[in-house]
Enzyme design. Structure first.
Site, PDB file in Angstrom:
ATOM      1  CD  GLU A   1       4.195  10.874  -9.295  1.00  0.00           C
ATOM      2  OE1 GLU A   1       4.216   9.916  -8.511  1.00  0.00           O
ATOM      3  OE2 GLU A   1       3.360  11.804  -9.223  1.00  0.00           O
TER       4      GLU A   1
ATOM      5  CD  GLU B   1       3.829   4.522  -6.388  1.00  0.00           C
ATOM      6  OE1 GLU B   1       3.823   5.221  -5.363  1.00  0.00           O
ATOM      7  OE2 GLU B   1       2.847   4.406  -7.148  1.00  0.00           O
TER       8      GLU B   1
END
Length: 365
Positions: free
Chosen positions: A165, A169
């Site tokens: 990943e 964010e």
């Protein structure tokens, strides 16, 4: 004109009766009767074998459908015609759609040439959009505006089927900040890999270009063309294992509720507190939202795919911790693939890349 919401069905709906109650993880692979381990850790077939299907936890490495090959593209959103709003109808044909809505709802603002809105309501649990094609190294840039509300997180990430990943964010009310992070095989390190970029112009009011430049040796994060962080693959070695994202990944855009009662206290704090569903923005519109203007993709496969290559596949392990990724011409369709799930898939031997994989996967819930 008032935009019409496109309501999506959760991708977690069980498709096969055989899958009910059958779970999968690093120590318990799926049975032949329900061969595919979904991203949520349940065994099944059909849709369970598409995006997010974990080959290491499935009946065999070839139980999951192969991952559609990366293609260079610039996705704009003049309309939503290339987005499948209900992922349960997706059959693996990445030529028909560029994106699927895994859960939640989207709409198009029909302004400024088209903007894709990701919607969060108190009832829908947030929205997640996934690309139908995979990226195996390369550069991807999302031009977006974030949310601005406590407890609401905007995210632009890459996610592999075995949970490599890479993250951008944007939590809560911190609209002058952006956070970067990466994970290897879903393992949450004791010392976070996360960093925060500060002093941005308001990310809710202004569009910014957020770039992930993912190469075999380096991972670089940029904002509006300016590099803000670089990670060397050589610096990620721990106890002889390179904990660096290295497996084909989908691109995902999401708006999700971190500030809710079911979240861990640390998650709520990170997201800026509990969501205020009485916020004037929410009560006037009936939802929170984030906007996406475009997504640009430049593939970076270590070697160019040969003729008639359609996808990536996990090959036979050369050792416990080193499965391989190869190009293949195998079908990506759940209704058009020859043979039986779990049988060998014919792989073109044009590229085999050794990839370090953990023997045990630790998923952060």
């Amino acid at each position: 004109m008032h935009p019409a919401l496109v309501v999506a069905v959760l991708s977690t709906v069980l498709i096969s009766v055989k899958a009910q109650g059958v779970t999968c993880d690093a120590t318990s692979a799926c049975p032949a009767s329900a061969p595919c381990c979904s991203e949520f850790g349940y065994c099944g077939d059909d849709n369970f074998c598409l995006g997010g299907c974990n080959p290491l936890h499935s009946y065999s490495l070839t139980s999951c459908r192969s991952a559609p090959l990366c293609e260079d593209a610039t996705h704009t959103f003049a309309d939503n015609s290339r987005i499948l709003s209900n992922s349960t109808y997706y059959d693996g044909n990445s030529s028909a759609y560029d994106w699927v809505v895994d859960k939640g709802a989207i709409f198009n603002t029909n302004s400024s040439g088209g903007e894709l809105a990701l919607v969060l309501t108190e009832d829908n649990g947030g929205t997640r959009l996934s690309s139908t094609k995979y990226l195996h190294y390369g550069t991807v840039t999302a031009t977006l505006k974030t949310g601005r509300w406590a407890g609401v997180v905007t995210a632009f990430i890459t996610m592999s089927d075995i949970k490599d990943e890479i993250d951008w964010e944007f939590p809560g009310t911190a609209t002058t900040e952006a956070q970067t992070n990466y994970f290897w095989q879903g393992v949450v390190p004791l010392d976070t890999h996360g960093t925060t970029v500060k002093d941005l112009s308001d990310t809710y009011t202004n569009y910014h270009d957020y770039t992930i430049d993912w190469q075999p040796e380096t991972l670089t994060f940029s904002i509006d063309g300016n590099v803000v962080r670089t990670i060397q693959q050589s610096d990620t070695v721990q106890d002889g294992v390179t904990t660096y994202p290295s497996t084909p990944s989908r691109i995902q855009l999401s708006l999700w509720p971190a500030g809710i009662n079911s979240s861990a206290p640390g998650t709520v704090q990170w997201a800026g507190g509990m969501i205020d569903w009485s916020d004037p923005d929410y009560t006037s519109a009936g939802h929170f939202y984030a906007l996406v203007k475009s997504v640009q993709i430049k593939c970076g496969d270590p070697q160019a795919p040969g003729e008639n290559i359609t996808s990536y596949v996990y090959g036979t392990n050369s050792s416990t911790d080193t499965p391989a990724i190869a190009f293949t011409n195998a079908s990506t369709l759940i209704n058009g693939a020859a043979g039986v799930y779990g049988e060998a898939v014919k792989v073109n031997g044009l590229l085999t890349v050794g990839l370090l994989v953990a023997a045990l996967l630790v998923q952060f819930l």
